[in-house]
Design a protein around this motif. Structure first.
Motif, mmCIF file in Angstrom:
data_model
loop_
_atom_site.group_PDB
_atom_site.id
_atom_site.type_symbol
_atom_site.label_atom_id
_atom_site.label_comp_id
_atom_site.label_asym_id
_atom_site.label_seq_id
_atom_site.Cartn_x
_atom_site.Cartn_y
_atom_site.Cartn_z
ATOM 1 N N TYR A 1 0.867 -1.175 0.000
ATOM 2 C CA TYR A 1 0.000 0.000 0.000
ATOM 3 C C TYR A 1 0.900 1.219 0.000
ATOM 4 O O TYR A 1 1.897 1.258 0.738
ATOM 5 C CB TYR A 1 -0.886 0.002 1.250
ATOM 6 C CG TYR A 1 -1.665 1.285 1.444
ATOM 7 C CD1 TYR A 1 -2.844 1.521 0.764
ATOM 8 C CD2 TYR A 1 -1.200 2.264 2.316
ATOM 9 C CE1 TYR A 1 -3.557 2.701 0.940
ATOM 10 C CE2 TYR A 1 -1.910 3.446 2.509
ATOM 11 C CZ TYR A 1 -3.076 3.653 1.820
ATOM 12 O OH TYR A 1 -3.774 4.820 1.996
ATOM 13 N N SER A 2 0.595 2.216 -0.821
ATOM 14 C CA SER A 2 1.407 3.440 -0.821
ATOM 15 C C SER A 2 0.519 4.672 -0.705
ATOM 16 O O SER A 2 -0.625 4.683 -1.172
ATOM 17 C CB SER A 2 2.287 3.527 -2.070
ATOM 18 O OG SER A 2 1.507 3.609 -3.229
ATOM 19 N N TYR A 3 1.087 5.688 -0.069
ATOM 20 C CA TYR A 3 0.404 6.964 0.170
ATOM 21 C C TYR A 3 1.340 8.080 -0.258
ATOM 22 O O TYR A 3 2.452 8.214 0.273
ATOM 23 C CB TYR A 3 0.064 7.094 1.659
ATOM 24 C CG TYR A 3 -0.630 8.386 2.002
ATOM 25 C CD1 TYR A 3 -2.004 8.520 1.853
ATOM 26 C CD2 TYR A 3 0.096 9.487 2.464
ATOM 27 C CE1 TYR A 3 -2.642 9.702 2.166
ATOM 28 C CE2 TYR A 3 -0.541 10.680 2.776
ATOM 29 C CZ TYR A 3 -1.899 10.778 2.633
ATOM 30 O OH TYR A 3 -2.535 11.950 2.933
ATOM 31 N N ALA A 4 0.926 8.875 -1.241
ATOM 32 C CA ALA A 4 1.770 9.937 -1.799
ATOM 33 C C ALA A 4 1.708 11.198 -0.945
ATOM 34 O O ALA A 4 0.651 11.558 -0.421
ATOM 35 C CB ALA A 4 1.343 10.255 -3.223
ATOM 36 N N PHE A 5 2.834 11.885 -0.832
ATOM 37 C CA PHE A 5 2.918 13.129 -0.077
ATOM 38 C C PHE A 5 2.648 14.353 -0.951
ATOM 39 O O PHE A 5 2.494 15.445 -0.444
ATOM 40 C CB PHE A 5 4.291 13.269 0.582
ATOM 41 C CG PHE A 5 4.578 12.166 1.553
ATOM 42 C CD1 PHE A 5 3.734 11.914 2.620
ATOM 43 C CD2 PHE A 5 5.691 11.357 1.390
ATOM 44 C CE1 PHE A 5 3.988 10.891 3.518
ATOM 45 C CE2 PHE A 5 5.960 10.336 2.279
ATOM 46 C CZ PHE A 5 5.112 10.105 3.354
ATOM 47 N N SER B 1 -2.540 3.893 -3.425
ATOM 48 C CA SER B 1 -2.652 2.750 -4.325
ATOM 49 C C SER B 1 -2.333 1.442 -3.614
ATOM 50 O O SER B 1 -1.621 1.421 -2.610
ATOM 51 C CB SER B 1 -1.735 2.918 -5.529
ATOM 52 O OG SER B 1 -0.388 2.903 -5.131
ATOM 53 N N LEU B 2 -2.867 0.371 -4.160
ATOM 54 C CA LEU B 2 -2.543 -0.990 -3.762
ATOM 55 C C LEU B 2 -1.770 -1.616 -4.904
ATOM 56 O O LEU B 2 -2.074 -1.369 -6.069
ATOM 57 C CB LEU B 2 -3.810 -1.804 -3.508
ATOM 58 C CG LEU B 2 -4.647 -1.422 -2.305
ATOM 59 C CD1 LEU B 2 -5.935 -2.247 -2.287
ATOM 60 C CD2 LEU B 2 -3.876 -1.630 -1.019
ATOM 61 N N SER B 3 -0.782 -2.412 -4.570
ATOM 62 C CA SER B 3 -0.047 -3.106 -5.629
ATOM 63 C C SER B 3 0.344 -4.501 -5.164
ATOM 64 O O SER B 3 0.372 -4.776 -3.968
ATOM 65 C CB SER B 3 1.191 -2.310 -6.057
ATOM 66 O OG SER B 3 2.090 -2.198 -4.991
ATOM 67 N N THR B 4 0.638 -5.334 -6.118
ATOM 68 C CA THR B 4 1.109 -6.686 -5.838
ATOM 69 C C THR B 4 2.225 -7.035 -6.814
ATOM 70 O O THR B 4 2.104 -6.764 -8.009
ATOM 71 C CB THR B 4 -0.029 -7.731 -5.999
ATOM 72 O OG1 THR B 4 -1.072 -7.394 -5.095
ATOM 73 C CG2 THR B 4 0.454 -9.122 -5.710
ATOM 74 N N THR B 5 3.271 -7.584 -6.274
ATOM 75 C CA THR B 5 4.383 -8.063 -7.088
ATOM 76 C C THR B 5 4.546 -9.552 -6.813
ATOM 77 O O THR B 5 4.472 -9.979 -5.663
ATOM 78 C CB THR B 5 5.688 -7.322 -6.736
ATOM 79 O OG1 THR B 5 5.464 -5.916 -6.834
ATOM 80 C CG2 THR B 5 6.817 -7.702 -7.669
#
Length: 157
Positions: A134-138, A145-149
């Motif tokens: 999960y990422s949160y932009a400053f 966004s959610l992502s999967t690798t």
């Protein structure tokens, strides 16, 4: 007295600890979904190493994401706490900075990730990983966004 105690302890264990790899390469594919927003996908490459056994792993990664005919580069630096669940399964929790580079500019984010590693053989010549995050932009708009690798693990001796 200390040397005698140390040699007795080593003799009692009698087990030779497997050699830790210098680094592990993670090669795979990634998908990302904006909350709300567009989705993107692309290849991913990361390298991780262990500076403090059983306490800290550091992973640096790069990916090339494509969406709507445009692409962007992403990099991250994660600091992870490892947990050994079994001889074949490891789990890590990590956090760190993430940077995204596109024609629209550079975006700085914080990333939280879970990392599951599966080693099918005892000699750990290769393995598989799954890393949801999960990422949160400053930046303005505070994109989330959610992502999967997912992909292949290749240990470097």
């Amino acid at each position: 007295m200390f040397a005698l105690l140390l040699s007795t302890t080593a003799a009692q264990t009698g087990e030779k600890e497997p050699k830790e790899p210098t680094a592990i390469v993670e090669l795979g594919g990634a998908g990302e979904w904006g909350l709300p927003g567009a989705s993107s996908h692309g290849p991913s490459l990361a390298v991780e190493f262990t500076p403090i056994k059983d306490w800290l792993e550091i992973e640096g990664g790069v990916d090339r994401m494509f969406h709507s005919g445009r692409g962007e580069w992403g990099t991250d630096l994660l600091f992870k706490k490892p947990f050994t669940l079994s001889d074949k399964l490891e789990f890590m929790v990590g956090i760190g900075p993430q940077w995204t580079f596109s024609r629209g500019g550079t975006q700085t984010s914080a990333e939280f990730a879970l990392d599951f590693m599966y080693w099918p053989t005892a000699d750990r010549k290769y393995g598989w990983f799954l890393e949801p995050s999960y990422s949160y932009a400053f930046n303005r708009g505070h994109e989330r966004s959610l992502s999967t690798t997912v992909g292949l693990l290749i240990p470097i001796p």
